[in-house]
Design an enzyme around this catalytic site. Structure first.
Site, PDB file in Angstrom:
ATOM      1  N   SER A  69       0.815  -1.223   0.000  1.00  0.00           N
ATOM      2  CA  SER A  69       0.000   0.000   0.000  1.00  0.00           C
ATOM      3  C   SER A  69       0.847   1.271   0.000  1.00  0.00           C
ATOM      4  O   SER A  69       0.310   2.367  -0.145  1.00  0.00           O
ATOM      5  CB  SER A  69      -0.906   0.013   1.233  1.00  0.00           C
ATOM      6  OG  SER A  69      -0.133   0.250   2.397  1.00  0.00           O
ATOM      7  N   LYS A  70       2.158   1.153   0.188  1.00  0.00           N
ATOM      8  CA  LYS A  70       2.981   2.348   0.421  1.00  0.00           C
ATOM      9  C   LYS A  70       3.218   3.147  -0.866  1.00  0.00           C
ATOM     10  O   LYS A  70       2.947   2.672  -1.960  1.00  0.00           O
ATOM     11  CB  LYS A  70       4.316   1.975   1.075  1.00  0.00           C
ATOM     12  CG  LYS A  70       4.157   1.140   2.348  1.00  0.00           C
ATOM     13  CD  LYS A  70       3.439   1.883   3.485  1.00  0.00           C
ATOM     14  CE  LYS A  70       2.868   0.959   4.526  1.00  0.00           C
ATOM     15  NZ  LYS A  70       3.676   0.731   5.698  1.00  0.00           N
ATOM     16  N   LEU A  71       3.750   4.354  -0.717  1.00  0.00           N
ATOM     17  CA  LEU A  71       3.902   5.267  -1.862  1.00  0.00           C
ATOM     18  C   LEU A  71       4.922   4.749  -2.872  1.00  0.00           C
ATOM     19  O   LEU A  71       4.908   5.146  -4.042  1.00  0.00           O
ATOM     20  CB  LEU A  71       4.316   6.664  -1.364  1.00  0.00           C
ATOM     21  CG  LEU A  71       3.323   7.347  -0.417  1.00  0.00           C
ATOM     22  CD1 LEU A  71       3.879   8.687   0.065  1.00  0.00           C
ATOM     23  CD2 LEU A  71       1.964   7.552  -1.072  1.00  0.00           C
TER      24      LEU A  71
END
Ligand code: PLP
Length: 422
Positions: A201-203
């Site tokens: 889910s991270k950038l």
């Protein structure tokens, strides 16, 4: 019936799909295939003569952050473990941890034998409160685990001053703020060490993954050995068919090595990070201006000139229930979710109430340690308050066309109208 809530079977405000996350293209595919065909899938594999993807990524990401050293690891939790251990933190020590944060921040501290001391947050940023932190420091405090949460940066000025005054180092957990800048410097470069997660889910993501970055050469040596069972890069040129790692054993390590596949993905997607952050920021500010017209919904983010490049990960909406006829936060969240056709994550409860943080369930800890790890002694009223008045928008929604921001505002308006008329 356009006025009927989608939650109750009405027509939703949004019918178009949202952008997909993670994002990739043919260059990403090529990067993964290149590793597959190279025959070297891990840094412990034999050299192909070319530098490993992992080593290249360690250098490229450190360079991106603005420090000389980067050591990739399997995930963000492992990054916290090796970051703390490289600073000499261990059994019997205390580490300050924000009271509202992903559970890994506390469990990583417990895992190395130290005690997480939970500190309340600032009411308007979700980040650790500097004066609350100063108030609970003792002679046992050996590190401050400072987390930049959701779409805010922690007050680095206050914490750097506290660190300077007490001599206690800062581990900057930037797992939700890849690329953000404080007074022109990238986060991760301000503390003694910076950690990042590359979970799905991270950038920036490789599905799983993490990295530790630092400006200190001595920590680089420790971090390398902690991540690969006491081994580090051999000096001199890489020789095809032979190992790149040498056995040193100055540190008791783990196998926390990132695969070449993960590193290749990250090397490729790093090229897109700044541009994606810019698009998200533009949309977030647009959304904020629309919401201001609607009222009773605000964004929780640090509005502060010292944040010279903001990042938007989960974007928290703070709801004033008065504007929604007193409806509870979860009803509003589910109603908006149905209008947008998009999963909206609730805010985590504080760690002293979190079902996933219960060290007493583990046989890793003896009775004495369980007493020490008991969360019942912590009082986190601001975290408790904020967790029950907010929910969050995922960052990939901010990669949509700007008209989607108008749709989000419209959905809020529709829900407000509904609850007023009830
Ligand atoms: C995601 C995250 C972690 C843990 O990272 P993993 O890669 O899932 O182990 C740690 N800290 C914060 C703030 C995170 O958001």
């Amino acid at each position: 019936m356009k006025s009927m809530l989608a939650l109750h079977g009405g027509v939703p405000v949004v019918s178009e799909p949202w952008p997909q996350w993670p994002a990739w293209d043919e260059h990403t595919e090529e990067a993964v295939l290149r590793v597959l065909r190279s025959g070297r899938w891990a840094i412990s594999g034999m050299s192909t003569g070319a530098p490993s993807e992992e080593r290249r990524f360690g250098e490229a990401f450190a360079d991106f952050v603005g420090v000389p050293y980067g050591v990739p690891v399997v995930n963000g939790s492992a990054a916290l473990v090796v970051a703390l251990e490289s600073l000499g933190v261990g059994f019997g020590d205390e580490v300050l941890v924000p009271g509202l944060v992903w559970v890994a921040c506390a469990s990583a501290v417990a895992r190395i034998g130290a005690r997480p001391v939970l500190v309340d947050i600032e009411p308007d940023t979700f980040c650790m409160c500097p004066s609350s932190a100063a108030a609970v420091m003792t002679s046992r405090t050996r590190a401050i685990l400072l987390v930049h949460l959701y779409s805010s940066l922690a007050d680095l000025d206050a914490f750097l001053a506290l660190s300077e005054k007490t001599g206690v180092p800062i581990v900057e957990d930037c797992s939700q703020a890849h690329g953000a800048k404080w007074r022109g410097q990238r986060v991760g470069s301000l503390g003694s060490v910076g950690t990042f997660s590359f979970q799905n889910s991270k950038l920036l993501t490789a599905g799983e993954g993490g990295i530790v970055v630092s400006k200190h050469k001595s920590l680089y040596n420790a971090l390398q050995q902690l991540r690969s069972d006491g081994r580090r890069w051999r000096r001199g040129p890489s020789v095809e068919g032979f190992p790149d790692l040498e056995e040193v054993g100055e540190w008791q390590g783990y196998n926390f090595c990132m695969t070449e596949f993960q590193a290749a993905l990250l090397n490729e997607r790093l090229q897109h990070l700044d541009e994606e952050n810019e698009r998200r920021a533009k949309n977030a500010l647009l959304l904020e201006s629309y919401l201001a017209d609607i009222g009773h919904v605000t964004l929780i983010r640090r509005r502060d000139g010292r944040v010279t490049c903001p990042t938007f990960y989960h974007l928290p909406f703070k709801i004033d229930p008065v504007g929604f006829g007193g409806a509870d936060i979860d009803t509003i969240r589910l109603a908006l979710q149905a209008e947008l056709g998009l999963y909206l994550e609730p805010v985590d409860p504080p760690l002293n109430k979190h079902v996933l943080y219960q060290p007493r369930l583990s046989r890793r800890f003896n009775t004495l340690r369980k007493t020490e790890l008991d969360v019942r002694c912590f009082n986190l009223p601001r975290a408790a308050e904020l967790s029950t008045t907010c929910f969050t928008l995922p960052h990939h929604a901010l990669l949509a066309h700007s008209t989607a921001m108008r749709n989000i505002a419209e959905a809020f308006e529709k829900i407000k109208r509904h609850f007023f008329k009830l």
